[in-house]
Design a protein around this motif. Structure first.
Motif, short mmCIF file in Angstrom:
data_model
loop_
_atom_site.label_atom_id
_atom_site.label_comp_id
_atom_site.label_asym_id
_atom_site.label_seq_id
_atom_site.Cartn_x
_atom_site.Cartn_y
_atom_site.Cartn_z
N LEU A 21 0.84 -1.21 0.00
CA LEU A 21 0.00 0.00 0.00
C LEU A 21 0.87 1.26 0.00
CD1 LEU A 21 -2.93 -0.90 2.40
CD2 LEU A 21 -3.03 -0.47 -0.06
N ILE A 22 1.97 1.22 0.76
CA ILE A 22 2.85 2.39 0.80
C ILE A 22 3.48 2.63 -0.57
CG2 ILE A 22 5.02 3.30 1.75
CD1 ILE A 22 4.27 1.96 4.38
N LEU A 25 0.87 4.11 -2.68
CA LEU A 25 0.62 5.50 -2.26
C LEU A 25 1.72 6.43 -2.81
CD1 LEU A 25 -1.12 7.39 -0.51
CD2 LEU A 25 0.41 6.89 1.39
N THR A 26 2.96 5.96 -2.70
CA THR A 26 4.07 6.76 -3.22
C THR A 26 3.90 6.98 -4.72
OG1 THR A 26 5.43 5.63 -1.59
CG2 THR A 26 6.57 6.96 -3.21
N ILE A 29 1.28 9.52 -5.35
CA ILE A 29 1.74 10.90 -5.12
C ILE A 29 2.63 11.35 -6.27
CG2 ILE A 29 3.16 12.35 -3.62
CD1 ILE A 29 2.19 10.67 -1.28
N LEU A 30 3.50 10.45 -6.73
CA LEU A 30 4.44 10.84 -7.79
C LEU A 30 3.73 11.05 -9.12
CD1 LEU A 30 7.46 8.51 -7.02
CD2 LEU A 30 7.44 10.98 -6.92
N THR A 33 -0.51 13.00 -8.98
CA THR A 33 -0.64 14.44 -8.80
C THR A 33 -0.18 15.22 -10.02
OG1 THR A 33 1.52 14.45 -7.79
CG2 THR A 33 -0.34 14.39 -6.30
N PHE A 35 2.84 15.42 -10.86
CA PHE A 35 4.20 15.88 -10.56
C PHE A 35 5.18 15.32 -11.60
CE2 PHE A 35 8.16 15.15 -8.03
CZ PHE A 35 8.49 16.48 -7.85
N ILE A 327 14.02 14.27 -4.98
CA ILE A 327 12.70 14.91 -4.96
C ILE A 327 12.74 16.25 -5.69
CG2 ILE A 327 10.95 15.94 -3.49
CD1 ILE A 327 11.63 13.78 -1.42
N VAL A 335 13.36 8.57 -6.49
CA VAL A 335 12.46 8.78 -5.36
C VAL A 335 11.81 7.45 -4.98
CG1 VAL A 335 10.35 9.90 -4.58
CG2 VAL A 335 11.98 11.17 -5.94
N PHE A 339 12.38 5.44 -1.45
CA PHE A 339 11.23 5.14 -0.60
C PHE A 339 11.10 3.64 -0.40
CE2 PHE A 339 8.11 8.62 0.22
CZ PHE A 339 8.99 9.65 -0.04
N VAL A 343 11.35 1.98 3.27
CA VAL A 343 10.16 1.36 3.86
C VAL A 343 10.39 -0.13 4.06
CG1 VAL A 343 7.72 0.91 3.52
CG2 VAL A 343 8.66 3.12 2.91
N VAL B 469 0.13 1.78 7.42
CA VAL B 469 0.64 2.46 6.24
C VAL B 469 1.26 3.80 6.63
CG1 VAL B 469 0.00 3.58 4.07
CG2 VAL B 469 -0.91 1.33 4.64
N ASN B 472 4.53 3.66 8.78
CA ASN B 472 5.77 3.10 8.23
C ASN B 472 6.33 3.91 7.08
OD1 ASN B 472 6.25 0.77 9.84
ND2 ASN B 472 4.41 -0.10 8.95
N ILE B 473 5.56 4.91 6.63
CA ILE B 473 6.04 5.71 5.51
C ILE B 473 6.99 6.78 6.06
CG2 ILE B 473 4.32 7.57 5.46
CD1 ILE B 473 3.94 6.79 2.47
N ILE B 485 5.33 19.68 -4.59
CA ILE B 485 4.17 19.69 -5.48
C ILE B 485 3.30 20.91 -5.19
CG2 ILE B 485 2.05 18.44 -6.07
CD1 ILE B 485 3.66 15.85 -5.51
#
Lengths: 367, 637
Positions: A21-22, A25-26, A29-30, A33, A35, A327, A335, A339, A343, B469, B472-473, B485
């Motif tokens: 999931l992390i 999620l990363t 975000i990358l 968005t 970005f 970043i 990135v 990450f 993690v 989640v 741990n991030i 951003i």
């Protein structure tokens, strides 16, 4: 111990899910968005411009139509290279790139980095595999952050329980005041002040820590001299971190010990007149072990990420600097790679803790 | 109705104010709590005062160098004078009326004057002036439009009675709308040549100069000019040392003999290698030997003035001998070349002496000149200008600014910002960031923790997995990434950038508290009185609100107090890294110091860091006291 096995498998599965999931999620975000899209488009324009310049130099007689043609060709090439379009020229939507990023990462394929600012951290020219860069930078963070945490552990583990025993004494008050004070002072500001005093004013320690790379890269040319240099470079950052971190270490471990020392069964043991040594060994250390081991392992695992702000103050070429460079230059691959590794290490540390708990905490065994 | 209101206010007081008051009293009873509370009250007081007095254009002011242009740049606080460092004070004179005005030789003068006392031996950073609202006229004369603009002269009269004309300017604009318009003019040292000349004329020690150079007027004037040029060159880098300095000028003779000696040796070698039998030797030899004796005399002379005649004589003799030798074909090719090269070297020496200061060492030292300075701004108009028709004076006001070598309570930064002002307005921003993030984090953590522990099941599972989640991030990289951003998305919208950072802190910050609260709730849930309440028919909501939340709330308050500093520290850290919202926060001040790599400017990096630390410390101390209340085992026996 069937119960323990089930507990571990369950935790392993849950942590794996959290990990995935992390990563997702990363990626969201990358890519989600916009970005990465923005960064990629800027890179395409930049590369195409460079190509056209080269084309005009090598083909002095090129007509505007030729140049336009070449430009289209190169735009197509670079857009495909960065995954903005597929081989047929259709735009690739961000969510597809996002999933590609997720799956490639989960296959441990982090791709390459094309940023000179990033590859310069390992003294090489782009492109370089992301994993090479991370592997090159990680030892330097271990030299600074992990070493500092380890020193703190070595000092705090024997010292904190003693302070806790002498609860309310002058030493105890000194340590608590020190902990409160350095909880409030930002590490990076302490670094700025130390750098200003010991680096710029007194000139005892270096002011530019980027040079550390030279001694690490050419370490085997002259190990003795290089070790001395590396030690000279590492001293000020490590001292700064130890001063800042030791406060938290002492206070947390002191609090853990205090909670146990005030438990009823310890009081009863004391009332029974058991020797202090036996109380400490059998009644306190055994119970203290799980929280303290948790604290130590998580601190060491967390330190691998480096301290982005403090590293940037010292210009220390470690993981924090790599993360920041990745970043700010919008290098999605790096990135993601950083990450992922961070993690992963942290989650693995958690899992190791779960396994250690079986030995340390009987309640887990018989749950 | 009235009684009901009374009872309501009574309830409020009993339920909320009394416990709060008791809690504060208990915090106060601990040493750490006392210090923390005092600090906290101070912080809140300053924040409120700063919020009330905050100018609405604070953001624009912070970013605009023009706003701060009357302040000296990068100077320490004024109180360094108590530490033994000499200080030149800051002085700004705003003059709306001229000290004197009058007509002279077809011009109308308006004279604005400001005095400045320099008591300690230190150079002020600069002296500048602003002429605000100077009228420029456009008049009809002989069917043509004539623009009449003033001539503005900026003069500094020094304690040594030296008058320096720092600048003279005549501002003009091509199209004057109407018959007059007003404009602002800024004056600072531009007349380097004039100032250099005046300083040279005053501080060149003529006696010493004559001792070194001799009495030759050409040489003397060359050296004087050279010294003045040197002053001008030095003044371009550090004007304040010269405007506010007394000069010690030392001139000494450089190594001229090392240039003459080789010529002597060359001529000597030619003379010695000349055989008696060479054609015309008798005609050439006397010239050469005369030249040699002249050169020897020049080498013996003490001053360049004494050398010059001998050098001329040597050159004359050599030229004559050379001409003779050509007529008789006396010399070998080699000898001829040697002689002509020595002649050209000699004439080079002469011309260098007469036009440059190559053979002198000029050493200029400055010392601060203490005493009373008077700065004058003289605005003069041709009497053609219809000055009388103007409403008011032709100049609205004049500001004369002596920039000190120290400024205010906390000094200034690289564009002259008053750091005391900037740091003062940083208080409410820091408190707002810390409190917003802390309160929101705590509320979310409390509520989700209680729900997770009380209801269990899928809700519990979902909340716990979410905590897995977010727990741990790596938080800081995520903050930097999202901050970056936000900077791309919300360009020129500081509020939204700051909010993004706060929201990220909240979203990723509640996990730890939720897990602890969940554990606490799990054990509270098993207590018999909860079972009793449920058996009596209390709803879940009632049980949570009445029996569980009050018990975990104390822990929540401790956690909230502890998380205020972390939010402030994180925002400051992000600023230092370069993720800046645009607000003049303490972190933003530090980040500017870092960007310009000035770790040596202590008044730039120490105060903001101290303020961050003190603010954090206040909350940490209060937190420690609350922690002792919540966790009695930590109490000192």
């Amino acid at each position: 111990m069937p119960g323990a096995g089930r507990v571990i498998v369950r935790r392993a599965i849950l942590l794996t899910i959290a990990f995935i999931l992390i990563v997702i999620l990363t990626a969201v975000i990358l890519e989600g968005t916009g970005f990465a899209q923005k960064i990629y488009q800027a890179l395409v324009i930049q590369n195409v411009q460079a190509d056209i310049q080269a084309f005009i130099r090598t083909h002095p007689g090129a007509t505007p139509a030729d140049i336009q043609n070449y430009k289209n060709q190169m735009t197509f090439y670079w857009e495909e290279y960065y995954g903005l379009i597929d081989a047929n020229g259709n735009p690739v939507p961000p969510y597809i790139r996002m999933w590609k990023l997720v799956f490639n990462s989960l296959k441990f394929d982090f791709g390459y980095t094309n940023q000179e600012g990033i590859t310069a951290l390992v003294g090489k020219l782009p492109p370089q595999p992301v994993i090479t860069v991370i592997a090159g930078v990680l030892p330097r963070t271990i030299l600074m952050a992990t070493l500092a945490e380890a020193i703190c552990a070595v000092i705090a583990l024997p010292l904190a329980p003693r302070i806790a025993y002498k609860h309310g004494s002058v030493w105890d008050k000194v340590i608590v005041s020190y902990a409160a004070l350095f909880n409030a002072v930002p590490v990076w500001w302490l670094a700025m002040i130390f750098l200003s005093v010991f680096g710029y004013t007194m000139r005892i320690f270096p002011t530019n820590y980027r040079a550390l790379m030279t001694y690490i890269n050419s370490y085997w040319d002259n190990p003795l001299v290089n070790t001395a240099y590396i030690a000279w470079y590492a001293t000020l950052p490590v001292i700064t971190l130890v001063i800042a971190f030791l406060s938290t270490w002492l206070y947390s471990i002191r609090a853990m010990v205090l909670r146990i020392v005030r438990e009823d069964y310890v009081v009863v043991a004391k009332a029974k007149g058991l020797p202090e040594k036996d109380i400490a060994r059998k009644y306190i250390v055994r119970v203290m072990a799980p929280p303290i081991v948790t604290y130590v392992i998580l601190a060491l695992a967390g330190s691998l990420g480096g301290l982005i702000i403090t590293e940037s103050i010292f210009d220390w070429p470690g993981m924090g600097t790599l993360t920041y460079a990745a970043i700010t230059t919008g290098d999605v691959n790096t990135v993601m790679g950083v990450f992922f590794i961070l993690v992963l290490v942290y989650i693995l540390a958690r899992l190791i803790l779960e396994i250690l708990y079986i030995y340390l905490d009987p309640r887990v065994r018989y749950r | 109705m009235a009684s009901r209101q009374v009872s309501m206010s009574k309830t409020i007081s009993q339920r909320y104010i009394r416990p709060l008051w008791d809690g504060l009293k208990e915090i106060w009873s601990y040493g750490t709590g006392k210090v923390g509370l005092i600090l906290l009250i101070l912080l809140v007081g300053v924040s409120v005062a700063a919020t009330v007095t905050m100018p609405s254009n604070l953001l624009a002011m912070w970013e605009s160098p023009a706003y701060w242009d009357e302040n000296p740049m990068l100077v320490p606080p004024e109180w360094v004078s108590y530490l033994g460092q000499p200080v030149a004070p800051q002085s700004v004179s705003a003059l709306t009326k001229p000290v004197s005005s009058g007509e002279q030789a077809g011009f109308m003068y308006y004279n604005y004057t400001a005095k400045y006392e320099l008591t300690q031996p230190q150079y002020p950073q600069d002296v500048t002036a602003k002429v605000l609202g100077a009228a420029i006229f456009s008049i009809q004369a002989n069917n043509t439009v004539k623009v009449i603009s003033p001539t503005i002269t900026f003069i500094l009269i020094r304690p040594d009675n030296l008058t320096l004309t720092l600048a003279t300017t005549s501002p003009t604009i091509s199209n004057v709308s109407g018959w007059y318009t007003r404009m602002d003019v800024k004056l600072s040292l531009t007349n380097y040549g004039g100032v250099g000349q005046a300083l040279g004329a005053r501080y060149i020690n003529e006696t010493q100069l004559a001792e070194v150079v001799g009495s030759n007027t050409t040489l003397l004037s060359v050296v004087r000019l050279g010294i003045m040029n040197e002053i001008v060159t030095l003044m371009r880098s550090f004007p304040q040392y010269y405007i506010f300095g007394k000069l010690v000028i030392k001139v000494s003779l450089g190594n001229i003999s090392s240039d003459i000696t080789p010529i002597y040796q060359q001529v000597d070698s030619v003379l010695k290698s000349l055989p008696e039998t060479a054609p015309g030797a008798n005609a050439v030899k006397p010239g050469l030997s005369n030249a040699l004796s002249s050169l020897q005399a020049a080498l013996n002379a003490r001053t360049p003035s004494g050398m010059i005649p001998y050098l001329y004589s040597a050159l004359g003799n050599l030229t004559q001998a050379y001409a003779m030798s050509i007529a008789y074909n006396t010399f070998s090719a080699n000898q001829s070349t040697t002689l002509s090269s020595s002649m050209s070297s000699l004439s080079k020496i002469i011309s260098d002496l007469e036009t440059t200061t190559k053979y002198y060492n000029i050493d200029i030292q400055t010392q601060p000149l203490t005493g009373s300075y008077v700065a004058q701004v003289i605005v003069s108009y041709s009497t053609e200008a219809p000055l009388t028709r103007l409403p008011g004076l032709p100049v609205s006001s004049v500001r004369i600014i002596f920039k000190g070598s120290a400024y205010g309570l906390l000094g200034t930064d690289d564009i002259g910002r008053d750091l005391a002002v900037i740091l003062y307005y940083g208080f409410p921003v820091a408190m707002a960031i810390g409190l917003t993030a802390a309160i929101a984090t705590t509320l979310i953590g409390l509520v989700l923790g209680v729900i997770s522990g009380y209801y269990g099941g899928y809700v519990d599972e979902a909340i716990q997995r979410t905590v897995d989640v977010i727990g741990n991030i790596p938080l800081l990289p995520i903050l930097i990434l999202l901050g970056q951003i936000a900077e791309l998305v919300f360009v020129n919208n500081p509020f939204m950038i700051l909010m993004t950072i706060i929201v990220v802190l909240i979203v990723f910050g509640w996990g730890g508290l939720a897990i602890t609260v969940r554990t606490m709730t799990l054990s509270i849930k098993e207590e018999p009185y909860i079972e009793a309440a449920l058996a009596l028919g209390a709803s879940n909501n009632r049980v949570i609100m009445k029996h569980i939340l009050p018990q975990v709330a104390a822990y929540g308050v401790a956690s909230m107090v502890f998380s205020v500093p972390s939010a402030i520290l994180t925002e400051a850290g992000l600023s230092v890294l370069g993720i800046r919202s645009g607000y003049p926060t303490w972190g933003a001040v530090l980040s500017r110091a870092r960007d310009s790599n000035r770790y040596d400017v202590w008044w730039w990096i120490v105060p903001p860091g101290l303020l961050i630390s003190i603010t954090s410390l206040a909350f940490v101390l209060v937190g420690l006291a609350i922690e002792k209340m919540v966790e009695p085992r930590l109490r000192t026996l």
